[in-house]
Design a protein around this motif. Structure first.
Motif, PDB file in Angstrom:
ATOM      1  N   ILE A 117       0.063 -16.789  30.764  1.00  0.00           N
ATOM      2  CA  ILE A 117      -1.476 -16.610  30.497  1.00  0.00           C
ATOM      3  C   ILE A 117      -1.344 -15.542  29.470  1.00  0.00           C
ATOM      4  O   ILE A 117      -0.580 -14.289  29.759  1.00  0.00           O
ATOM      5  CB  ILE A 117      -1.987 -16.167  31.794  1.00  0.00           C
ATOM      6  N   VAL A 118      -2.228 -15.806  28.353  1.00  0.00           N
ATOM      7  CA  VAL A 118      -2.379 -14.743  27.574  1.00  0.00           C
ATOM      8  C   VAL A 118      -3.979 -14.383  27.620  1.00  0.00           C
ATOM      9  O   VAL A 118      -4.889 -15.299  27.045  1.00  0.00           O
ATOM     10  CB  VAL A 118      -1.950 -15.269  25.939  1.00  0.00           C
ATOM     11  N   ASN A 119      -4.353 -13.243  28.211  1.00  0.00           N
ATOM     12  CA  ASN A 119      -5.636 -13.063  28.597  1.00  0.00           C
ATOM     13  C   ASN A 119      -6.286 -12.027  27.461  1.00  0.00           C
ATOM     14  O   ASN A 119      -5.418 -10.777  27.325  1.00  0.00           O
ATOM     15  CB  ASN A 119      -5.752 -12.378  29.928  1.00  0.00           C
ATOM     16  N   GLY A 120      -6.984 -12.390  26.694  1.00  0.00           N
ATOM     17  CA  GLY A 120      -7.713 -11.590  25.489  1.00  0.00           C
ATOM     18  C   GLY A 120      -7.204 -11.932  24.308  1.00  0.00           C
ATOM     19  O   GLY A 120      -7.100 -11.164  23.393  1.00  0.00           O
ATOM     20  N   VAL A 121      -6.774 -13.430  24.323  1.00  0.00           N
ATOM     21  CA  VAL A 121      -6.254 -13.789  23.111  1.00  0.00           C
ATOM     22  C   VAL A 121      -7.335 -13.816  21.962  1.00  0.00           C
ATOM     23  O   VAL A 121      -6.836 -13.905  20.703  1.00  0.00           O
ATOM     24  CB  VAL A 121      -5.721 -15.275  23.393  1.00  0.00           C
ATOM     25  N   THR A 122      -8.603 -13.800  22.260  1.00  0.00           N
ATOM     26  CA  THR A 122      -9.798 -13.908  21.326  1.00  0.00           C
ATOM     27  C   THR A 122      -9.761 -12.586  20.539  1.00  0.00           C
ATOM     28  O   THR A 122     -10.404 -12.461  19.332  1.00  0.00           O
ATOM     29  CB  THR A 122     -10.955 -14.311  21.689  1.00  0.00           C
ATOM     30  N   GLY A 123      -9.014 -11.464  21.187  1.00  0.00           N
ATOM     31  CA  GLY A 123      -8.971 -10.171  20.265  1.00  0.00           C
ATOM     32  C   GLY A 123      -8.269 -10.061  19.081  1.00  0.00           C
ATOM     33  O   GLY A 123      -7.134 -10.837  19.169  1.00  0.00           O
TER      34      GLY A 123
ATOM     35  N   LEU B 293     -11.926 -20.048  22.105  1.00  0.00           N
ATOM     36  CA  LEU B 293     -10.693 -20.228  22.701  1.00  0.00           C
ATOM     37  C   LEU B 293     -10.418 -21.762  22.141  1.00  0.00           C
ATOM     38  O   LEU B 293      -9.046 -22.266  21.559  1.00  0.00           O
ATOM     39  CB  LEU B 293     -10.674 -20.442  24.252  1.00  0.00           C
ATOM     40  N   ARG B 294     -11.279 -22.519  22.079  1.00  0.00           N
ATOM     41  CA  ARG B 294     -11.075 -24.132  21.684  1.00  0.00           C
ATOM     42  C   ARG B 294     -10.604 -24.081  20.210  1.00  0.00           C
ATOM     43  O   ARG B 294      -9.791 -24.697  19.767  1.00  0.00           O
ATOM     44  CB  ARG B 294     -12.418 -24.716  21.704  1.00  0.00           C
ATOM     45  N   GLU B 295     -11.311 -23.181  19.392  1.00  0.00           N
ATOM     46  CA  GLU B 295     -11.207 -22.857  18.022  1.00  0.00           C
ATOM     47  C   GLU B 295      -9.576 -22.579  17.662  1.00  0.00           C
ATOM     48  O   GLU B 295      -8.964 -22.965  17.016  1.00  0.00           O
ATOM     49  CB  GLU B 295     -12.051 -22.056  17.268  1.00  0.00           C
ATOM     50  N   ILE B 296      -9.297 -21.419  18.376  1.00  0.00           N
ATOM     51  CA  ILE B 296      -7.806 -20.938  18.185  1.00  0.00           C
ATOM     52  C   ILE B 296      -6.866 -22.091  18.908  1.00  0.00           C
ATOM     53  O   ILE B 296      -5.748 -22.463  18.138  1.00  0.00           O
ATOM     54  CB  ILE B 296      -7.702 -19.836  19.218  1.00  0.00           C
ATOM     55  N   ALA B 297      -7.125 -22.672  19.888  1.00  0.00           N
ATOM     56  CA  ALA B 297      -6.221 -23.870  20.428  1.00  0.00           C
ATOM     57  C   ALA B 297      -6.093 -24.953  19.123  1.00  0.00           C
ATOM     58  O   ALA B 297      -4.842 -25.250  19.012  1.00  0.00           O
ATOM     59  CB  ALA B 297      -6.841 -24.463  21.605  1.00  0.00           C
ATOM     60  N   GLU B 298      -7.202 -25.496  18.785  1.00  0.00           N
ATOM     61  CA  GLU B 298      -6.979 -26.449  17.706  1.00  0.00           C
ATOM     62  C   GLU B 298      -6.321 -26.208  16.612  1.00  0.00           C
ATOM     63  O   GLU B 298      -5.584 -26.902  15.871  1.00  0.00           O
ATOM     64  CB  GLU B 298      -8.587 -26.876  17.571  1.00  0.00           C
ATOM     65  N   ARG B 299      -6.416 -24.912  16.216  1.00  0.00           N
ATOM     66  CA  ARG B 299      -5.899 -24.129  15.006  1.00  0.00           C
ATOM     67  C   ARG B 299      -4.483 -24.319  15.008  1.00  0.00           C
ATOM     68  O   ARG B 299      -3.740 -24.602  14.047  1.00  0.00           O
ATOM     69  CB  ARG B 299      -6.479 -22.926  14.708  1.00  0.00           C
ATOM     70  N   HIS B 300      -3.907 -24.193  16.359  1.00  0.00           N
ATOM     71  CA  HIS B 300      -2.347 -24.031  16.557  1.00  0.00           C
ATOM     72  C   HIS B 300      -1.941 -25.101  17.214  1.00  0.00           C
ATOM     73  O   HIS B 300      -0.637 -25.277  17.681  1.00  0.00           O
ATOM     74  CB  HIS B 300      -2.150 -22.724  17.217  1.00  0.00           C
ATOM     75  N   GLY B 301      -2.561 -26.362  17.523  1.00  0.00           N
ATOM     76  CA  GLY B 301      -2.284 -27.286  18.068  1.00  0.00           C
ATOM     77  C   GLY B 301      -1.853 -27.120  19.728  1.00  0.00           C
ATOM     78  O   GLY B 301      -1.011 -27.843  20.436  1.00  0.00           O
ATOM     79  N   LEU B 302      -2.366 -26.187  20.249  1.00  0.00           N
ATOM     80  CA  LEU B 302      -2.332 -26.016  21.694  1.00  0.00           C
ATOM     81  C   LEU B 302      -3.355 -26.642  22.508  1.00  0.00           C
ATOM     82  O   LEU B 302      -4.650 -26.872  21.939  1.00  0.00           O
ATOM     83  CB  LEU B 302      -2.368 -24.472  22.051  1.00  0.00           C
TER      84      LEU B 302
END
Length: 383
Positions: free
Chosen positions: A9-15, A58-67
């Motif tokens: 779990i990476v909590n605070g990943v949007t920071g 979160l969705r934007e970060i996930a899509e950017r990195h294929g997660l």
């Protein structure tokens, strides 16, 4: 090679730190290199579960990195059997509560610093982790910087003789947010939101001083709020209630004296944003984030004070650059690899919650020293 997957779990990943240093430059970089290799041929493969408050980010970060694995529901993530590690990169005020939930769920915990808002809270977490039988770690990234690793090499090789003193300068000008946007979030300058440079930097200074030069025994500190009014991300003016500069003197084991200045109100006239000068009986060094320069006693010049004549000594050119002699990887990534080996293969990892509590303690006592105008002895911490 056998792959050993481990849910994290990476909590605070949007920071800023959670995304840039811990997700991209650490966990995803580990995946790009094929995982963390173990001696038995196994490769540890991190499987990040992104957690935060904003679905869109979160969705934007996930899509950017294929997660694909992300959620705003921390409880649901902690309930998963395939998740073994909880990592926290939230603001400090949210951290202690979330870590306690992770410990109750039986997860190993790795976290940014400071571990908690006060020493007792940090010790409570360390006790709870011991009772839960899980492994813990606190980010201490400065130890893995190339400049400080070169400095450690010099110390281990006996270059300095007897170390006398350490002088450190850290900081840069953080814009007020009006005519130019600030480089740091506005909560950093509000004490009620957990801000302040002492809380931010003294945990770093604690482990740097302890690991390189000796246990910190006393602290004397003066703090200031040099810029009393700033402008937040929405363009609103607000009073800065937290310290934006701290001037500390620390006495260490062996009689070493360290003077460390930390400021977000200083313009940089040095080679790097942080530099440490170490002086010893046999030689001196100046180490930054990446470089390290030395001057041995045998080649030390003999300047004479004469204010009536211009200086003719080329002081900077009289120092010698320490060679790399090895490959230096990203410091956050190196410590992540060490923690994952600690969790999976029981390899040593000294930077646990008790180590993190010592950093919180130094910040707490530094602020108290500033309030009371006194030098304080630092007591030993024990669980």
């Amino acid at each position: 090679m056998t792959r050993r997957s481990i849910g994290i779990i990476v909590n605070g990943v949007t920071g800023r730190m959670g995304y840039r240093q811990h997700l991209v430059r650490s966990l995803l970089a580990i995946r790009e290199q094929g995982g963390v290799p173990l001696a038995d041929g196994t490769s540890i493969w991190p499987e990040p579960v992104l957690v935060g408050r904003s679905e869109s980010r979160l969705r934007e970060i996930a899509e950017r990195h294929g997660l694909t694995d992300w959620t705003t529901d921390l409880s649901a993530a902690l309930a998963r059997d395939d998740v073994e590690v909880y990592f926290d990169a939230q603001v400090t005020q949210q951290r202690e509560k979330a870590i306690r939930r992770a410990l109750e769920a039986g997860k190993h915990v790795y976290t940014e610093k400071p571990l908690a808002e006060d020493t007792e809270g940090a010790l409570d977490l360390a006790r709870a982790a011991r009772a839960a039988g899980v492994r813990t770690g606190v980010v201490q990234d400065k130890l893995f910087l190339p400049g400080l690793r070169k400095l450690k090499r010099l110390i281990d090789g006996g270059f300095f003789g007897r170390i006398l003193s350490v002088r450190g300068e850290f900081g840069y000008w953080v814009f007020e947010g009006d005519w130019q946007p600030a480089q740091r979030p506005s909560w950093n300058y509000r004490s009620e939101d957990g801000g302040g440079i002492v809380v931010d930097m003294f945990p770093h200074w604690q482990y740097v001083l302890e690991e390189l030069f000796g246990r910190v025994r006393t602290v004397s500190c003066v703090t200031a709020t040099h810029v009393p009014q700033r402008v937040d991300e929405a363009g609103r003016s607000y009073p800065a209630t937290a310290d934006d500069a701290a001037y500390g003197i620390f006495e260490l084991d062996g009689g070493v004296v360290a003077q460390l200045n930390s400021s977000w109100c200083v313009r940089v006239h040095r080679d790097e944003l942080v530099e440490f000068q170490v002086d010893g009986t046999e030689g001196s060094a100046v180490a930054g984030l990446r470089s390290c320069r030395v001057q041995h006693r045998a080649v030390t010049p003999k300047p004479v004070w004469n204010p009536d004549l211009p200086v003719t000594e080329p002081f900077r050119s009289q120092w010698t650059e320490v060679p790399d002699n090895e490959e230096f990887d990203n410091g956050f990534k190196v410590q992540w690899e060490a923690f994952l080996r600690h969790v999976v293969a029981n390899e040593p990892f000294p930077w646990d919650f008790l180590a993190g509590a010592r950093g919180v303690q130094l910040a707490e006592l530094g602020l108290r020293s500033a309030r009371e105008g006194v030098r304080l002895t630092i007591p030993e911490l024990d669980l």
